[in-house]
Write an enzyme that holds these catalytic residues in place. Structure first.
Site, PDB file in Angstrom:
ATOM      1  N   ALA A  10     -17.656   3.747  -1.009  1.00 29.29           N
ATOM      2  CA  ALA A  10     -18.038   4.472  -1.241  1.00 29.29           C
ATOM      3  C   ALA A  10     -18.616   5.307  -2.107  1.00 29.29           C
ATOM      4  O   ALA A  10     -19.578   6.564  -2.617  1.00 29.29           O
ATOM      5  CB  ALA A  10     -16.996   5.971  -1.093  1.00 29.29           C
ATOM      6  N   ARG A  15     -24.233   2.939 -12.970  1.00 29.23           N
ATOM      7  CA  ARG A  15     -24.519   1.337 -13.546  1.00 29.23           C
ATOM      8  C   ARG A  15     -25.683   0.894 -13.161  1.00 29.23           C
ATOM      9  O   ARG A  15     -26.231   0.476 -13.732  1.00 29.23           O
ATOM     10  CB  ARG A  15     -23.178   1.797 -14.552  1.00 29.23           C
ATOM     11  CG  ARG A  15     -22.288   2.136 -15.466  1.00 29.23           C
ATOM     12  CD  ARG A  15     -20.456   1.191 -15.275  1.00 29.23           C
ATOM     13  NE  ARG A  15     -19.642   1.815 -13.963  1.00 29.23           N
ATOM     14  CZ  ARG A  15     -18.723   0.620 -14.082  1.00 29.23           C
ATOM     15  NH1 ARG A  15     -18.105  -0.048 -15.133  1.00 29.23           N
ATOM     16  NH2 ARG A  15     -18.432   1.268 -12.775  1.00 29.23           N
TER      17      ARG A  15
HETATM   18  C1  UD1 Z   1     -12.425   0.167 -11.137  1.00 23.89           C
HETATM   19  C2  UD1 Z   1     -10.814   0.287 -11.554  1.00 23.89           C
HETATM   20  C3  UD1 Z   1     -10.541  -0.598 -12.414  1.00 23.89           C
HETATM   21  C4  UD1 Z   1     -11.029  -2.138 -12.858  1.00 23.89           C
HETATM   22  C5  UD1 Z   1     -12.397  -2.098 -12.120  1.00 23.89           C
HETATM   23  C6  UD1 Z   1     -12.543  -3.642 -11.744  1.00 23.89           C
HETATM   24  C7  UD1 Z   1     -10.310   2.584 -11.098  1.00 23.89           C
HETATM   25  C8  UD1 Z   1     -10.145   3.928 -11.482  1.00 23.89           C
HETATM   26  N1  UD1 Z   1     -10.921   2.002 -11.461  1.00 23.89           N
HETATM   27  O1  UD1 Z   1     -12.989   0.180 -11.992  1.00 23.89           O
HETATM   28  O2  UD1 Z   1      -9.294  -0.468 -13.656  1.00 23.89           O
HETATM   29  O3  UD1 Z   1     -10.194  -3.085 -13.718  1.00 23.89           O
HETATM   30  O4  UD1 Z   1     -12.522  -1.462 -10.775  1.00 23.89           O
HETATM   31  O5  UD1 Z   1     -13.540  -4.390 -10.850  1.00 23.89           O
HETATM   32  O6  UD1 Z   1      -9.867   1.763  -9.835  1.00 23.89           O
HETATM   33  N2  UD1 Z   1     -15.182   3.942  -4.879  1.00 23.89           N
HETATM   34  C9  UD1 Z   1     -15.332   4.382  -3.424  1.00 23.89           C
HETATM   35  N3  UD1 Z   1     -14.868   5.861  -3.753  1.00 23.89           N
HETATM   36  C10 UD1 Z   1     -15.283   6.102  -5.407  1.00 23.89           C
HETATM   37  C11 UD1 Z   1     -15.085   5.602  -6.309  1.00 23.89           C
HETATM   38  C12 UD1 Z   1     -14.921   4.305  -6.055  1.00 23.89           C
HETATM   39  O7  UD1 Z   1     -15.191   4.187  -2.400  1.00 23.89           O
HETATM   40  O8  UD1 Z   1     -15.287   7.778  -5.030  1.00 23.89           O
HETATM   41  C13 UD1 Z   1     -15.322   1.868  -4.599  1.00 23.89           C
HETATM   42  C14 UD1 Z   1     -16.697   2.231  -5.075  1.00 23.89           C
HETATM   43  O9  UD1 Z   1     -17.295   1.887  -4.430  1.00 23.89           O
HETATM   44  C15 UD1 Z   1     -16.523   0.315  -6.122  1.00 23.89           C
HETATM   45  C16 UD1 Z   1     -14.954   0.488  -5.812  1.00 23.89           C
HETATM   46  O10 UD1 Z   1     -14.792   1.621  -5.267  1.00 23.89           O
HETATM   47  O11 UD1 Z   1     -16.865  -0.787  -4.618  1.00 23.89           O
HETATM   48  C17 UD1 Z   1     -15.075   0.405  -7.464  1.00 23.89           C
HETATM   49  O12 UD1 Z   1     -15.801   1.072  -7.851  1.00 23.89           O
HETATM   50  P1  UD1 Z   1     -16.272   1.669  -9.095  1.00 23.89           P
HETATM   51  O13 UD1 Z   1     -16.792   2.696  -9.313  1.00 23.89           O
HETATM   52  O14 UD1 Z   1     -17.247   0.172  -9.788  1.00 23.89           O
HETATM   53  O15 UD1 Z   1     -14.373   1.045 -10.530  1.00 23.89           O
HETATM   54  P2  UD1 Z   1     -14.646   0.225 -11.765  1.00 23.89           P
HETATM   55  O16 UD1 Z   1     -15.100   1.529 -12.952  1.00 23.89           O
HETATM   56  O17 UD1 Z   1     -15.354  -1.010 -11.891  1.00 23.89           O
HETATM   57 MG    MG Z   2     -16.613  -1.560 -10.350  1.00 24.91          MG
END
Ligand code: UD1
Ligand code: MG
Length: 431
Positions: A10, A15
């Site tokens: 979602a 980035r």
């Molecule tokens: C996340 C982890 C981090 C880990 C990393 C590994 C959290 C808070 N952090 O960080 O500890 O090291 O992944 O790759 O979980 N997403 C949603 N809804 C949202 C936000 C994100 O569905 O509101 C989904 C994104 O689409 C993505 C995934 O969750 O596919 C991870 O989100 P992302 O923003 O990439 O998290 P990271 O900062 O990489």
């Molecule tokens: Mg990530």
């Protein structure tokens, strides 16, 4: 298959600095999310994809490939973050595997450790020389304590090299108990799924760390990460086909998309690019060719030829600088510098250098149908719509303007040659 899988897709992916949703960025011709869903379906009959940002586009793209998955829209306005993403799901099974949607290199085999574990929480960890961008895992002698996101970490915490790879399994009851207790009191004002770890730890639940490798668990957050993941995926695809009997010269220069299929024994020279749903059977592709969505059997192509979508080529020789689009060629030779579009060409036909099918009049596209054993002289233009029957000779330099050339004929259109004696010396004033 007593495992539910939730894929978080979602987020916006800021980035990536892109107008395309992160999970729709492609690797080897398919969206990142495609690979994760494909692998998930190998081990689970209950796969939910959480969407929000560009939800229609994400759902539409995935529904082209999968019809048994569920979509849940995250309430991202009120509950942003990876924790918020898991709040709306209703898993069928007692064990729930949560995967980030930005991990295209994951495989069913790499997930087996989660399937086997019976801890309350199993979480993936890897050790990185450069941990930047990842959440850091704080581990004490007693085990995993908590995960701290980079944006919330102190300098000391940032130096920790154990990172959260982003895949976890939870019991359904862990999710039910702790998700409602998450807060967004952090640097990003988001509900972090990772905060569940510290809460469970406090209540003395079992948290099992699983040491994983970056090759399968790499998260893609930037276009640089995407390029690194692409190289890993390409290496896998090439290895798979070489093991199936395809020869490759300088494999690292060859690009093969996920939908490409080989049969028999084919040979790819360096610098070949194979895209879409291409099928190659017993075919030699010489260096520098691009082949898109086409079927090629028992032929040799290139060097430097471009075979565009919906071409079907059999027992044919295609030489250098030939472009073919939406055409059917069987038993044909087209050795040099041609454009053949919207054409059907029969067995034994020779296409001379520089032959062009003029298939487009600026408004519509038209067909060129060429029979068997036709000899098309060099630099001829075939203005479509056109039917050339069998056994026709088209003289070099001819522009074929009639719509039909009858069997056995000669077609010739030429400006008569004029030769003016001594003109050169007169024009340039030289002797
Ligand atoms: C996340 C982890 C981090 C880990 C990393 C590994 C959290 C808070 N952090 O960080 O500890 O090291 O992944 O790759 O979980 N997403 C949603 N809804 C949202 C936000 C994100 O569905 O509101 C989904 C994104 O689409 C993505 C995934 O969750 O596919 C991870 O989100 P992302 O923003 O990439 O998290 P990271 O900062 O990489
Ligand atoms: Mg990530």
């Amino acid at each position: 298959m007593s495992l539910s899988i939730v894929i978080l897709a979602a987020g916006k992916g800021s980035r990536m600095k892109s107008s395309t949703a992160k999970v729709l960025h492609t690797i080897s011709g398919k969206a990142m999310l495609y690979f994760i869903i494909k692998e998930s379906l190998r081990i689970s009959d209950d796969v939910t994809v959480v969407i929000h940002h560009q939800k229609e586009a994400v759902q539409e793209e995935m529904m082209k490939h999968f019809d048994t998955i569920k979509f849940v829209v995250q309430d991202a306005e009120n509950f942003p973050g990876t924790g918020g993403a898991v709040m709306g799901i209703t898993p069928k099974h007692e064990k729930v595997l949560v995967l980030n949607g930005d991990m295209p290199l994951i495989t069913a085999e790499a997930l087996s450790g989660f399937e086997a574990s019976d801890a309350d929480i199993t979480m993936s960890i890897f050790n990185l020389a450069d941990p930047s961008g990842y959440g850091r895992v704080i581990i004490s002698e007693a085990g995993v304590e908590r995960i701290i996101e980079e944006k919330d970490a102190s300098t000391q915490e940032k130096a920790v090299t154990h990172v959260n790879a982003g895949i976890y399994s939870f019991t359904k009851s862990v999710l039910e108990t702790y998700l409602p207790r998450l807060s967004n009191d952090n640097a990003q004002a988001e509900y972090y799924l990772t905060d569940l770890i510290a809460m469970a730890r406090e209540d003395r639940l079992t948290i099992s760390p699983l040491l994983v490798d970056e090759e399968h668990f790499k998260g893609v957050n930037s276009k640089f990460d995407l390029a690194v993941a692409e190289e890993i995926m390409q290496a896998r695809i090439r290895e798979k086909w070489m093991k199936e009997g395809v020869s490759m010269q300088l494999p690292s220069t060859i690009y093969i998309e996920e939908g490409v299929v080989f049969k028999g024994e084919s040979m790819l020279e360096n610098g070949v690019r194979l895209c879409g749903n291409t099928l190659l059977e017993n075919t030699h592709i010489k260096c520098g060719c691009v082949i898109e969505d086409s079927i090629i059997k028992n032929s040799d192509i290139g060097p430097m030829a471009h075979i565009r979508p919906h071409s079907h080529i059999e027992q044919t020789h295609i030489g250098n600088f030939v472009e073919i689009k939406k055409s059917n060629l069987k038993g044909v030779k087209a050795g040099h510098l041609s454009y053949l579009g919207d054409a059907q060409i029969g067995e034994g036909t020779n296409v001379g250098a520089g032959v062009i099918t003029c298939n487009y009049d600026g408004i519509n596209k038209y067909q060129t149908i060429i029979g068997k054993n036709v000899f098309i002289g060099s630099d001829s233009q075939l203005i479509a719509p056109l039917v050339v029957e069998d056994d026709v000779l088209i003289a070099a330099g001819t522009t074929v303007t009639s719509e039909k050339i009858l069997k056995g004929s000669l077609a010739l259109s030429r400006t008569p040659l004029k030769s003016v004696a001594g003109f050169y010396y007169k024009f340039f004033g030289k002797k």
